[in-house]
Design a protein around this motif. Structure first.
Motif: not given
Length: 472
Positions: A137-142, A114-118
């Protein structure tokens, strides 16, 4: 005191430092006797001057002791400097590894990005240009933050170092389910890649005399290298590299000159403030300004060119005033002091009793002033990189002070020498000056020359200003 202090900064000869110390020792009892039994204006300024003078002498003794110790046994000094710098930088790398682990742990928290993660990732790299954090996540940049300089797609362990032909990076990996977070810190960048990134060995302030750091595999660590341990594992070794003795001496001298220069600047201001009191006569104030001007002439202001453009002779230099116009700082200082002296004379009771003296001053200012200001302005050196606002102000401020002083001296001389004979209208002098300024661009010829008759217009403007009648 100011002269011997300036000579100490210029030559680093010990007898000038002893002269400063002797002056302080003699001045302290005299200051104590002068304030005993009565209150006197400016007593606190004198005490502050003595305290700063003590700091100046202490700084000089420290610099002198460090120099003597270093030159007496260079091998011992270099070994100690290497050990201190190596241990300090190694401790910084190990602390960075702990912070990278904490950043990676914070990055894997939460199921969704989410925005909080950034915001969390951005907070982990804030103030650290050498770091980067990414979450997949699952090998894809999050989500990610910072600038990544090394590939992190196939890391061999949960922590360690990664080397490429141009970069050396420290990393920490954290996994939680299908979410993986990697936090990295760039330890070193080889040329020319160091111009594109900010590595830790370039960001961390280096100790005096340290040129840089050598990084070695943990298996090749020597006695002088320090092993870097991350979570109990030795991942690499680091070794500080000390500059040659000549370069160390020059670097130490430069740092000592900066510290002493700040203190002598404060001393000069306090010296003027102490002498600028009502109980002192005009000649005392002018003598104080003359002492400071002489100190400016002695100081090696060009040695501070690495600290500020105001001291760079490559951006401003003219020999018209000798060392007082060797750079912008010297010209600004002498222009300010000259203007202070002129204001002091104008506010005092000193006036030429005979008009012909004022007329001679007016004639000299009107005829010599334009050529003096022209020669001062010719000291400007335009750099190939362009002229930023700060540099333009550095040029214009001292030139304005010098021009204003010349104009004020001419006007004062005209008022004193001509008296009621002055009768020209107030708009005439600005008109002549404005027309002269507008004529300069079309009359300018290569290489930056004007016709020989052009200064006569500015002489006429100054004479007209001196002959202008007083406005009501």
């Amino acid at each position: 005191m100011l002269w011997s202090a300036a000579a100490w900064i210029r030559t680093a000869a010990p007898w000038w430092l002893w002269a400063c110390g002797l002056a302080v020792v003699v001045a302290m009892p005299a200051w104590a006797r002068s304030g005993r039994g009565r209150r006197r204006t400016g007593h606190g300024r004198e005490l502050l001057f003595l305290l700063v003078a003590v700091l100046f002498v202490a700084e000089g003794i420290r610099a002198r002791h460090e120099r003597v110790t270093r030159e007496a046994d260079w091998s011992a000094w270099s070994r100690a400097a290497t050990a201190r710098a190596t241990e300090r930088f190694a401790a910084r790398i190990e602390a960075t590894a702990v912070e990278l682990r904490a950043a990676a742990t914070a990055a894997v928290a939460g199921n969704e990005s989410t925005a909080a993660t950034w915001d969390v990732l951005a907070a982990q790299v804030a103030g650290h240009p050498e770091r980067a954090v990414l979450r997949a996540r699952g090998g894809r940049l999050d989500a990610w933050a910072g600038r990544l300089s090394v590939p992190l797609d196939s890391l061999p362990a949960s922590h360690g170092v990664l080397a490429t032909p141009f970069y050396l990076a420290l990393y920490a990996v954290e996994r939680r389910g299908d979410v993986t977070a990697v936090a990295s810190a760039l330890l070193h960048a080889e040329r020319p890649a160091d111009r594109l990134t900010h590595a830790l060995d370039a960001v961390v302030p280096r100790a005096a005399g340290v040129a840089g750091y050598d990084f070695l595999p943990a298996t090749l660590a020597s006695d002088s290298a320090r092993l870097i341990r991350v979570e109990g594992d030795a991942v690499l070794a680091v070794h500080a590299v000390v500059l040659p003795p000549e370069m160390v001496a020059m670097e130490a001298l430069e740092h000592a000159q900066v510290r002493s220069g700040v203190l002598i600047g404060v001393l000069a201001l306090l010296f003027i403030a102490t002498a600028w009191r009502r109980e002192y006569r005009l000649r005392t104030r002018l003598s104080a300004l003359a002492v400071v001007v002489a100190a400016i002439a002695v100081l090696p202001l060009g040695a501070y060119s690495n600290a500020s453009r105001w001291f760079d002779p490559g951006l401003y230099y003219t020999s018209v005033l000798g060392p007082l116009s060797a750079n912008v700082a010297a010209l600004a200082g002498v222009s300010t002091l000259a203007l202070m002296a002129l204001f002091a004379v104008l506010r005092g009771a000193t006036r030429p009793r005979r008009r012909w003296v004022s007329l001679v001053v007016l004639a000299v200012v009107a005829t010599v002033g334009p050529f003096l200001l022209r020669d001062i302005a010719r000291g400007i050196r335009v750099p190939w990189s362009g002229i930023p606002t700060s540099l333009w102000l550095a040029w214009e401020v001292p030139l304005f002070l010098a021009a204003f002083g010349v104009l004020l001296l001419g006007i004062t001389a005209g008022q004193s020498g001509l008296g009621r004979w002055r009768g020209l209208p107030g708009w005439l002098a600005p008109l002549i000056a404005g027309v002269s300024a507008l004529l300069a661009p079309p009359l300018l010829a290569a290489p930056a020359r004007l016709p020989g008759w052009y200064p006569a217009r500015w002489i006429a403007a100054r004479v007209a200003l001196a002959l202008t009648r007083r406005a009501r």
